[in-house]
Design a protein around this motif. Structure first.
Motif, PDB file in Angstrom:
ATOM      1  N   ILE A  55       0.844  -1.205   0.000  1.00  0.00           N
ATOM      2  CA  ILE A  55       0.000   0.000   0.000  1.00  0.00           C
ATOM      3  C   ILE A  55       0.873   1.246   0.000  1.00  0.00           C
ATOM      4  CG2 ILE A  55      -1.677   1.322   1.340  1.00  0.00           C
ATOM      5  CD1 ILE A  55      -2.947  -1.317   2.170  1.00  0.00           C
ATOM      6  N   ASP A  56       1.955   1.226   0.782  1.00  0.00           N
ATOM      7  CA  ASP A  56       2.872   2.368   0.788  1.00  0.00           C
ATOM      8  C   ASP A  56       3.487   2.577  -0.595  1.00  0.00           C
ATOM      9  OD1 ASP A  56       2.395   2.878   3.439  1.00  0.00           O
ATOM     10  OD2 ASP A  56       4.188   1.835   4.166  1.00  0.00           O
ATOM     11  N   ARG A  57       3.839   1.486  -1.270  1.00  0.00           N
ATOM     12  CA  ARG A  57       4.419   1.613  -2.611  1.00  0.00           C
ATOM     13  C   ARG A  57       3.388   2.169  -3.597  1.00  0.00           C
ATOM     14  NH1 ARG A  57       8.552  -1.095  -0.851  1.00  0.00           N
ATOM     15  NH2 ARG A  57      10.405  -1.480  -2.152  1.00  0.00           N
ATOM     16  N   LEU A  58       2.160   1.712  -3.459  1.00  0.00           N
ATOM     17  CA  LEU A  58       1.117   2.207  -4.350  1.00  0.00           C
ATOM     18  C   LEU A  58       0.850   3.689  -4.089  1.00  0.00           C
ATOM     19  CD1 LEU A  58      -0.874   1.302  -6.575  1.00  0.00           C
ATOM     20  CD2 LEU A  58      -2.562   0.919  -4.753  1.00  0.00           C
ATOM     21  N   ARG A  59       0.895   4.074  -2.831  1.00  0.00           N
ATOM     22  CA  ARG A  59       0.681   5.484  -2.481  1.00  0.00           C
ATOM     23  C   ARG A  59       1.814   6.351  -3.061  1.00  0.00           C
ATOM     24  NH1 ARG A  59      -2.432   7.397   1.656  1.00  0.00           N
ATOM     25  NH2 ARG A  59      -2.395   5.341   2.673  1.00  0.00           N
ATOM     26  N   THR A  60       3.049   5.838  -2.970  1.00  0.00           N
ATOM     27  CA  THR A  60       4.189   6.569  -3.543  1.00  0.00           C
ATOM     28  C   THR A  60       4.011   6.750  -5.042  1.00  0.00           C
ATOM     29  OG1 THR A  60       5.682   5.732  -1.833  1.00  0.00           O
ATOM     30  CG2 THR A  60       6.696   6.541  -3.861  1.00  0.00           C
ATOM     31  N   TYR A  61       3.538   5.687  -5.707  1.00  0.00           N
ATOM     32  CA  TYR A  61       3.294   5.777  -7.151  1.00  0.00           C
ATOM     33  C   TYR A  61       2.212   6.814  -7.444  1.00  0.00           C
ATOM     34  CZ  TYR A  61       1.231   4.573 -11.647  1.00  0.00           C
ATOM     35  OH  TYR A  61       0.699   4.647 -12.912  1.00  0.00           O
ATOM     36  N   TYR A  62       1.142   6.773  -6.681  1.00  0.00           N
ATOM     37  CA  TYR A  62       0.034   7.729  -6.878  1.00  0.00           C
ATOM     38  C   TYR A  62       0.530   9.166  -6.689  1.00  0.00           C
ATOM     39  CZ  TYR A  62      -4.174  10.416  -5.781  1.00  0.00           C
ATOM     40  OH  TYR A  62      -5.146  11.385  -5.752  1.00  0.00           O
ATOM     41  N   ASP A  63       1.329   9.374  -5.639  1.00  0.00           N
ATOM     42  CA  ASP A  63       1.835  10.722  -5.365  1.00  0.00           C
ATOM     43  C   ASP A  63       2.748  11.225  -6.477  1.00  0.00           C
ATOM     44  OD1 ASP A  63       0.432  10.782  -2.992  1.00  0.00           O
ATOM     45  OD2 ASP A  63       2.149  10.180  -1.754  1.00  0.00           O
ATOM     46  N   SER A  64       3.392  10.309  -7.195  1.00  0.00           N
ATOM     47  CA  SER A  64       4.323  10.704  -8.250  1.00  0.00           C
ATOM     48  C   SER A  64       3.619  11.119  -9.537  1.00  0.00           C
ATOM     49  CB  SER A  64       5.291   9.550  -8.555  1.00  0.00           C
ATOM     50  OG  SER A  64       4.616   8.497  -9.240  1.00  0.00           O
ATOM     51  N   LEU A  65       2.340  10.812  -9.649  1.00  0.00           N
ATOM     52  CA  LEU A  65       1.611  11.106 -10.883  1.00  0.00           C
ATOM     53  C   LEU A  65       1.253  12.584 -10.950  1.00  0.00           C
ATOM     54  CD1 LEU A  65      -0.825   8.022 -10.969  1.00  0.00           C
ATOM     55  CD2 LEU A  65       1.251   8.348 -12.324  1.00  0.00           C
ATOM     56  N   LYS A  66       1.546  13.196 -12.086  1.00  0.00           N
ATOM     57  CA  LYS A  66       1.178  14.604 -12.276  1.00  0.00           C
ATOM     58  C   LYS A  66      -0.325  14.748 -12.506  1.00  0.00           C
ATOM     59  CE  LYS A  66       5.659  16.121 -14.066  1.00  0.00           C
ATOM     60  NZ  LYS A  66       6.392  16.733 -15.207  1.00  0.00           N
ATOM     61  N   LYS A  98      -3.483  13.150 -11.695  1.00  0.00           N
ATOM     62  CA  LYS A  98      -4.034  12.161 -10.766  1.00  0.00           C
ATOM     63  C   LYS A  98      -5.278  11.498 -11.365  1.00  0.00           C
ATOM     64  CE  LYS A  98      -1.361  12.882  -7.075  1.00  0.00           C
ATOM     65  NZ  LYS A  98      -0.239  13.579  -7.735  1.00  0.00           N
ATOM     66  N   PRO A  99      -5.330  10.163 -11.353  1.00  0.00           N
ATOM     67  CA  PRO A  99      -6.510   9.464 -11.883  1.00  0.00           C
ATOM     68  C   PRO A  99      -7.717   9.533 -10.951  1.00  0.00           C
ATOM     69  CG  PRO A  99      -4.924   7.893 -11.040  1.00  0.00           C
ATOM     70  CD  PRO A  99      -4.275   9.235 -10.929  1.00  0.00           C
ATOM     71  N   ALA A 100      -7.527  10.023  -9.740  1.00  0.00           N
ATOM     72  CA  ALA A 100      -8.628  10.176  -8.783  1.00  0.00           C
ATOM     73  C   ALA A 100      -8.260  11.302  -7.824  1.00  0.00           C
ATOM     74  CB  ALA A 100      -8.867   8.876  -8.017  1.00  0.00           C
ATOM     75  N   LYS A 101      -9.272  11.862  -7.153  1.00  0.00           N
ATOM     76  CA  LYS A 101      -9.043  13.010  -6.280  1.00  0.00           C
ATOM     77  C   LYS A 101      -8.181  12.648  -5.082  1.00  0.00           C
ATOM     78  CE  LYS A 101     -13.285  15.538  -7.411  1.00  0.00           C
ATOM     79  NZ  LYS A 101     -14.543  16.100  -6.867  1.00  0.00           N
ATOM     80  N   THR A 102      -8.391  11.447  -4.539  1.00  0.00           N
ATOM     81  CA  THR A 102      -7.633  11.022  -3.365  1.00  0.00           C
ATOM     82  C   THR A 102      -7.038   9.649  -3.612  1.00  0.00           C
ATOM     83  OG1 THR A 102      -9.497   9.904  -2.307  1.00  0.00           O
ATOM     84  CG2 THR A 102      -9.245  12.267  -1.876  1.00  0.00           C
ATOM     85  N   PHE A 103      -6.051   9.320  -2.775  1.00  0.00           N
ATOM     86  CA  PHE A 103      -5.450   7.994  -2.896  1.00  0.00           C
ATOM     87  C   PHE A 103      -6.474   6.908  -2.601  1.00  0.00           C
ATOM     88  CE2 PHE A 103      -3.527   4.337  -0.719  1.00  0.00           C
ATOM     89  CZ  PHE A 103      -2.810   3.806  -1.786  1.00  0.00           C
ATOM     90  N   ASP A 104      -7.324   7.112  -1.588  1.00  0.00           N
ATOM     91  CA  ASP A 104      -8.328   6.097  -1.251  1.00  0.00           C
ATOM     92  C   ASP A 104      -9.251   5.828  -2.434  1.00  0.00           C
ATOM     93  OD1 ASP A 104      -7.331   5.715   1.261  1.00  0.00           O
ATOM     94  OD2 ASP A 104      -8.785   7.012   2.265  1.00  0.00           O
ATOM     95  N   GLU A 105      -9.636   6.881  -3.148  1.00  0.00           N
ATOM     96  CA  GLU A 105     -10.490   6.687  -4.319  1.00  0.00           C
ATOM     97  C   GLU A 105      -9.744   5.926  -5.411  1.00  0.00           C
ATOM     98  OE1 GLU A 105     -11.952  10.445  -5.625  1.00  0.00           O
ATOM     99  OE2 GLU A 105     -13.150  10.808  -3.826  1.00  0.00           O
ATOM    100  N   TYR A 106      -8.470   6.258  -5.586  1.00  0.00           N
ATOM    101  CA  TYR A 106      -7.663   5.556  -6.582  1.00  0.00           C
ATOM    102  C   TYR A 106      -7.513   4.078  -6.206  1.00  0.00           C
ATOM    103  CZ  TYR A 106      -3.530   4.034  -9.158  1.00  0.00           C
ATOM    104  OH  TYR A 106      -2.654   3.323  -9.940  1.00  0.00           O
ATOM    105  N   PHE A 107      -7.192   3.826  -4.946  1.00  0.00           N
ATOM    106  CA  PHE A 107      -7.030   2.457  -4.464  1.00  0.00           C
ATOM    107  C   PHE A 107      -8.312   1.659  -4.691  1.00  0.00           C
ATOM    108  CE2 PHE A 107      -6.138  -0.266  -0.448  1.00  0.00           C
ATOM    109  CZ  PHE A 107      -5.644  -1.292  -1.235  1.00  0.00           C
TER     110      PHE A 107
END
Length: 670
Positions: free
Chosen positions: A470-481, A483-492
């Motif tokens: 989950i931490d790795r996925l969050r790091t990947y999400y944070d690196s995206l310019k 964002k495919p979703a408003k929040t990480f939880d929504e993306y997850f």
């Protein structure tokens, strides 16, 4: 003898009033290319699923339960959709078959949700010989299949609501078989015993003694005949001295019989050390398992216990070469047993460097791979070949994930990837979150970053994530310019498959309740004051995790609970408490919390049930009546228990998703 004459007269009277044998149970959905059916014949099976319980299913599997030479077998009927939801396949009736019963289902599971057995009427056909005479076993099987309580048929053919035939009817069918094939009676001796016991209870002894006298008079007794004589004296008649005399007499004639096999296996476990190993080698020589497989009898259970016990002892004594020699003789299940209690236990529970056992773990799992699909049942067949293969593959998939973790933690990254890739893409990420983590980390070490990212997303889709993933996925999400979703939880959440979401919601719905609980006031661990249920505010959602320091699944589940705690850390209306129950308050709580780096997770102590008691399970026993198992979760709202769940499924992210789903349901209700 008077007892048996009365039985005979009853049966004779019944025969004259019952109709002639019907050779098939007719149905609209199943049609066969021949009627009646004959032994050795190859037929076309055509199953029309339209309008039936399996209508519209993407796959339909057929099974034939055959009674061959007075023994049951389960055979696959390979079906293909020929169009318009009509499934066809061919089936060859065995040469010694007396009866065949077909069943259809939407999966290979032993316990499927939906089956078609003609609404409990059965798709059942007696088999004839060239003269249209019922084959040996035909009439007997027709009766015992319809009398499940005898435990002489096949389990699972009918549903639990099936209305079985009467005691008088099974007696009639047994008598018909006896009159048509009197010389075959020794082959269904146990069926006759069971029928007498079932109908006459304690008064069946006279009938059993008569059957026994007939079997003892048999001039050319088989191993199985002698075994049945021995068990009848030993267990039915409780005449141990007579049973011993039967054993001793047969030993003099045939020292390596089926009966001796049982006795030799039981004596092994009275020995220790070199004496045990010497006796075990003698057992393997005198009763070769691979020879037994060529013509198995239904009393092969000593082999299962013998090989599991011997292989595990050799593993424990680190005699790995000898263990592998024995393991090659044994079965998939005995090898899996060693793997589960050896390498798997070590990687999951013991602080031992996996480099110390990685090589032997690889040897064991390679042996398991070689045995996938070998259909062995020590008590008689309970699965078809296709079912056995799927059962093995399902087990092996989990063990391959464990082996991936062993390889990764041993620094053998390529092997970690290779063994995880032995699992099909559709099933790879559904088994074991720690294996998913090992796979992703190994791909990263091999600089296969695109594959690692895809594996990370696939693990998220399956709902089988560790906190590290989950931490790795969050790091990947944070690196995206972008964002495919408003929040990480929504993306997850967006990554999770519809199947995983539906399974989770089905599980959650099963646990929803609305029941009162007794108010409580529990002492906090390492803090002043108590947690008083009277202080919970209106619409507060309170998650109680009942656990103990001695409970391994409870401790394993804490990682998932930490994820849920972190998710709602800023919500003042969601509270988490970890109720130490069935345990001495305090103990090793601090050590467990420090090792897991758990935070914001308040432990509270369950209460004594009485002043004299040290059970510390008062609140637990109030909320979970009739059980003592932990971990247990209870989620409260407005003075009511709104959700209960027992156990831990093994996925930290899955547990977080479960708790989240319940909290959101309770938040949104009106």
């Amino acid at each position: 003898m008077l007892y048996m004459k009365r039985i005979y007269l009853l049966l004779t009277a019944m025969i004259f009033i019952l109709p002639t044998i019907v050779f098939a149970q007719q149905t609209n959905r199943l049609s066969l290319s021949a009627d009646p059916l004959f032994a050795g014949q190859t037929i076309t099976v055509s199953y029309d699923a339209k309008g039936g319980p399996l209508g519209g299913e993407a796959h339909i599997y057929g099974f034939a339960y055959t009674y061959d030479d007075y023994k049951w077998h389960i055979r696959d009927v390979i079906l293909n959709n020929s169009g318009d939801n009509i499934w066809k396949g061919s089936f060859t009736i065995p040469e010694d078959c007396g009866l065949v019963a077909f069943k259809f289902q939407a999966s290979l599971s032993e316990y499927p949700d939906t089956v078609d057995n003609n609404a409990d009427q059965g798709y059942i056909y007696m088999i004839g010989d060239a003269n249209k005479k019922p084959m040996p076993g035909a009439q007997l099987a027709w009766g015992i299949l319809r009398k499940p309580s005898l435990n002489m048929g096949v389990s699972g053919y009918f549903t639990q609501s099936y209305q079985e035939i009467s005691d008088e009817a099974i007696m009639m069918w047994m008598d018909k078989e006896t009159k048509m094939y009197p010389k075959e009676g020794h082959k269904f001796f146990n069926v006759m015993k069971s029928v007498f016991r079932h109908q006459y209870g304690d008064k069946a002894e006279g009938g059993i003694r008569y059957l026994l006298s007939v079997l003892e008079a048999e001039p050319n007794k088989t191993d199985e005949d002698v075994y049945n004589i021995w068990t009848t004296y030993m267990f039915d008649l409780k005449e141990n001295a007579k049973a011993d005399s039967v054993l001793n007499a047969f030993n003099a004639v045939k020292p390596y019989s089926m009966l001796n096999r049982r006795e030799a296996a039981s004596k092994l476990y009275q020995l220790q050390g070199d004496e045990f190993y010497k006796a075990a080698d003698e057992f393997r020589k005198n009763y070769p398992f691979r020879e037994w497989l060529k013509n198995p009898d239904p009393q092969g259970f000593p082999y299962a216990n013998f090989y599991s016990g011997l292989e595990r002892k050799l593993y424990s004594d680190k005699q790995y070469d000898k263990m592998m020699e024995v393991m090659e003789e044994g079965s998939f299940n005995t090898a899996a047993d060693v793997y589960m209690h050896g390498p798997m236990f070590l990687i999951q529970k013991a602080p031992i460097d996996p480099k110390e056992y990685v090589d032997v773990s690889k040897r064991i799992i390679d042996c398991m791979i070689s045995k996938v699909g070998e259909n062995i049942d020590y008590y008689g067949r309970t699965m078809s070949d296709a079912q056995a293969r799927q059962a093995h593959e399902n087990s092996l998939n989990y063990y391959l994930c464990v082996q991936t973790e062993i390889f990764q933690r041993s620094g053998r990254y390529q092997e970690a990837v290779d063994y995880m890739n032995k699992i099909t893409e559709n099933n790879r990420y559904k088994q074991y979150p720690a294996g998913n983590q090992a796979y992703v980390l190994s791909l990263e070490q091999l600089n296969r970053k695109d594959e690692a990212l895809q594996a990370l997303k696939s693990a998220a889709a399956a709902g089988q994530m560790t906190p590290t993933l989950i931490d790795r996925l969050r790091t990947y999400y944070d690196s995206l310019k972008d964002k495919p979703a408003k929040t990480f939880d929504e993306y997850f959440s967006s990554l999770k498959s519809a199947e995983a979401k539906e399974m989770m919601m089905r599980h959650v719905r099963e646990g929803l309740v609305n029941e009162p609980f007794t108010p409580f006031n529990l002492q906090k661990h390492n803090a002043k004051g108590t947690v008083n249920s009277a202080s919970f505010g209106k619409d507060d959602i309170v998650v109680l995790d009942f656990w103990a320091t001695w409970c391994a699944p409870c401790i394993a589940a804490l990682a998932g609970m930490q994820l849920a705690v972190d998710k709602y850390a800023d919500d003042p209306h969601v509270k988490f408490y970890f109720v130490q129950t069935q345990d001495t308050p305090g103990g090793s709580v601090d050590r467990i919390w420090a090792r897991g780096k758990y935070h914001n997770m308040q432990v509270i102590y369950d209460q004594n049930k009485s002043a004299e008691s040290k059970g510390y399970n008062k609140v637990y026993s109030d909320m979970f009546k009739g059980t003592s198992g932990i971990p247990q979760k209870a989620i409260l709202k407005n003075g009511r228990i709104r959700y209960r769940a027992e156990g831990y499924g093994g996925s930290p992210s899955g547990l977080m998703d479960e708790i989240t789903a319940v909290i959101e349901i309770l938040k949104n209700e009106k």
